[in-house]
Design an enzyme around this catalytic site. Structure first.
Site, PDB file in Angstrom:
ATOM      1  N   GLN A   1      -5.119   7.515   6.737  1.00  0.00           N
ATOM      2  CA  GLN A   1      -5.754   6.019   7.198  1.00  0.00           C
ATOM      3  C   GLN A   1      -5.513   6.604   8.996  1.00  0.00           C
ATOM      4  O   GLN A   1      -5.006   5.190   9.804  1.00  0.00           O
ATOM      5  CB  GLN A   1      -4.422   5.558   6.956  1.00  0.00           C
TER       6      GLN A   1
ATOM      7  N   GLY B   1      13.451  -3.300   6.076  1.00  0.00           N
ATOM      8  CA  GLY B   1      11.654  -3.917   5.347  1.00  0.00           C
ATOM      9  C   GLY B   1      11.292  -3.257   3.523  1.00  0.00           C
ATOM     10  O   GLY B   1      11.026  -3.965   3.256  1.00  0.00           O
ATOM     11  N   HIS B   2      11.610  -1.881   4.166  1.00  0.00           N
ATOM     12  CA  HIS B   2      11.244  -1.358   3.108  1.00  0.00           C
ATOM     13  C   HIS B   2      12.023  -1.674   1.949  1.00  0.00           C
ATOM     14  O   HIS B   2      11.841  -1.136   0.888  1.00  0.00           O
ATOM     15  CB  HIS B   2      10.571   0.602   3.125  1.00  0.00           C
TER      16      HIS B   2
ATOM     17  N   LEU C   1      12.097   5.092   6.718  1.00  0.00           N
ATOM     18  CA  LEU C   1      12.151   3.469   5.901  1.00  0.00           C
ATOM     19  C   LEU C   1      13.301   3.210   6.908  1.00  0.00           C
ATOM     20  O   LEU C   1      14.240   2.934   7.197  1.00  0.00           O
ATOM     21  CB  LEU C   1      13.110   4.102   3.990  1.00  0.00           C
TER      22      LEU C   1
HETATM   23  O1  PAF Z   1       2.080   0.654   4.590  1.00  0.00           O
HETATM   24  C1  PAF Z   1       2.458   1.853   4.812  1.00  0.00           C
HETATM   25  O2  PAF Z   1       3.404   1.934   5.234  1.00  0.00           O
HETATM   26  C2  PAF Z   1       0.617   1.943   4.145  1.00  0.00           C
HETATM   27  O3  PAF Z   1      -0.043   2.685   4.730  1.00  0.00           O
HETATM   28  C3  PAF Z   1       0.967   2.703   2.831  1.00  0.00           C
HETATM   29  C4  PAF Z   1       0.441   1.180   1.913  1.00  0.00           C
HETATM   30  C5  PAF Z   1       1.962   2.653   2.298  1.00  0.00           C
HETATM   31  C6  PAF Z   1      -0.925   3.960   2.511  1.00  0.00           C
HETATM   32  O4  PAF Z   1      -0.411   4.581   2.452  1.00  0.00           O
END
Ligand code: PAF
Length: 277
Positions: free
Chosen positions: A60, A35-36, A32
């Site tokens: 992903q 931004g988060h 993190l």
């Molecule tokens: O943006 C991200 O960190 C990821 O794509 C998410 C939305 C947490 C999904 O794994």
């Protein structure tokens, strides 16, 4: 409080809902940064209860090496989230999210296909699948996503609309370093010299957007931006595109909202950014 299982998460969420509390979720993959935290702070302002999820979603990553080297820093992440503060961190193991026999993929046609979708095949199917699951697990009223990943935000908005998911999506402004570089966990992988040049990506697309608004042709402005980025020492410009802000399809209509999106490599690190035009 860190929770690892869906059953535990549900227990907390059911209690909150029974008390009439509104719930916000901030999905993350950890590592993190500010931004988060800005997403978590927005959720804190809007919602009675805030959940941050930390899950490095294997579905992903189209490149297994990227998945392996993705930074994991749960203790540091938890300490940062305590400053917001959030009510609960959901950090499940991979087999809690994808147990034996898992077979479902959520795929959003159209908006997932160009740009990042073309460069990273399967990426948005992985995002759409995990985000759908996280909404189902957390039963959140609102989900917070950064505009830094503009295409991802549009994929999630389409997904929620198409599947009638009862969650409101809040897209939050990109948080930038003082020199304009969009905050990203990947920035840490830049060398010191690379970090010195990285903001050129943002400055070049900002100049292109200004030129387009001032009447220059889209094509010329984009070509100049790509040249500026290459001249600054980037390894490669993958794309700079002016697209319809929602569908991400090519758009030469200045009257409808458009977005300039870019991806470029520096120091072997892939940086992305986007701005309204
Ligand atoms: O943006 C991200 O960190 C990821 O794509 C998410 C939305 C947490 C999904 O794994």
């Amino acid at each position: 409080m860190i929770v690892r299982t869906v059953a535990d998460l549900r227990r907390h969420v059911r209690g909150w809902r029974a008390d009439g509390a509104s719930i916000g979720v901030v999905p993350t993959m950890g590592a993190l940064h500010d931004g988060h935290l800005s997403l978590a702070r927005a959720a804190r302002r809007d919602c009675d209860r805030v959940i941050t999820t930390i899950f490095v979603n294997p579905k992903q990553f189209n490149n297994p090496a990227d998945l392996l080297k993705y930074p994991r820093s749960e203790d540091a992440d938890a300490a940062l989230l305590a400053t917001v503060p959030v009510d609960l961190i959901f950090a499940p193991a991979t087999d809690e999210v994808y147990p034996e026999g898992f077979k479902t993929t959520v795929s959003v046609a159209g908006v997932s296909e160009p740009l990042e979708g073309r460069m990273r095949p399967g990426h948005f199917d992985g995002v759409a699948t995990v985000v759908t699951k996280l909404f189902g697990m957390t039963m959140a009223d609102r989900g917070y996503f950064g505009q830094k990943d503009w295409q991802q935000l549009q994929v999630v908005l389409r997904l929620v609309r198409d599947l009638n998911l009862p969650v409101e999506i809040i897209g939050c402004e990109t948080i930038r370093e003082a020199d304009g570089l969009a905050m990203s966990s990947r920035n840490l992988r830049l060398t010191q010299a690379g970090r010195g040049k990285a903001a050129v990506l943002y400055r070049a697309i900002t100049a292109a957007a200004d030129d387009i608004r001032a009447g220059q042709s889209d094509r010329m402005a984009i070509r100049e931006a790509a040249e500026t980025i290459r001249a600054a020492g980037f390894d490669r410009v993958e794309y700079i595109e002016l697209r319809d802000a929602q569908t991400l399809m090519p758009s030469d209509d200045p009257a409808s909202p458009r977005r300039m999106l870019a991806a470029a490599w520096l120091d072997g690190v892939r940086l992305i950014d986007n701005i309204p035009v």
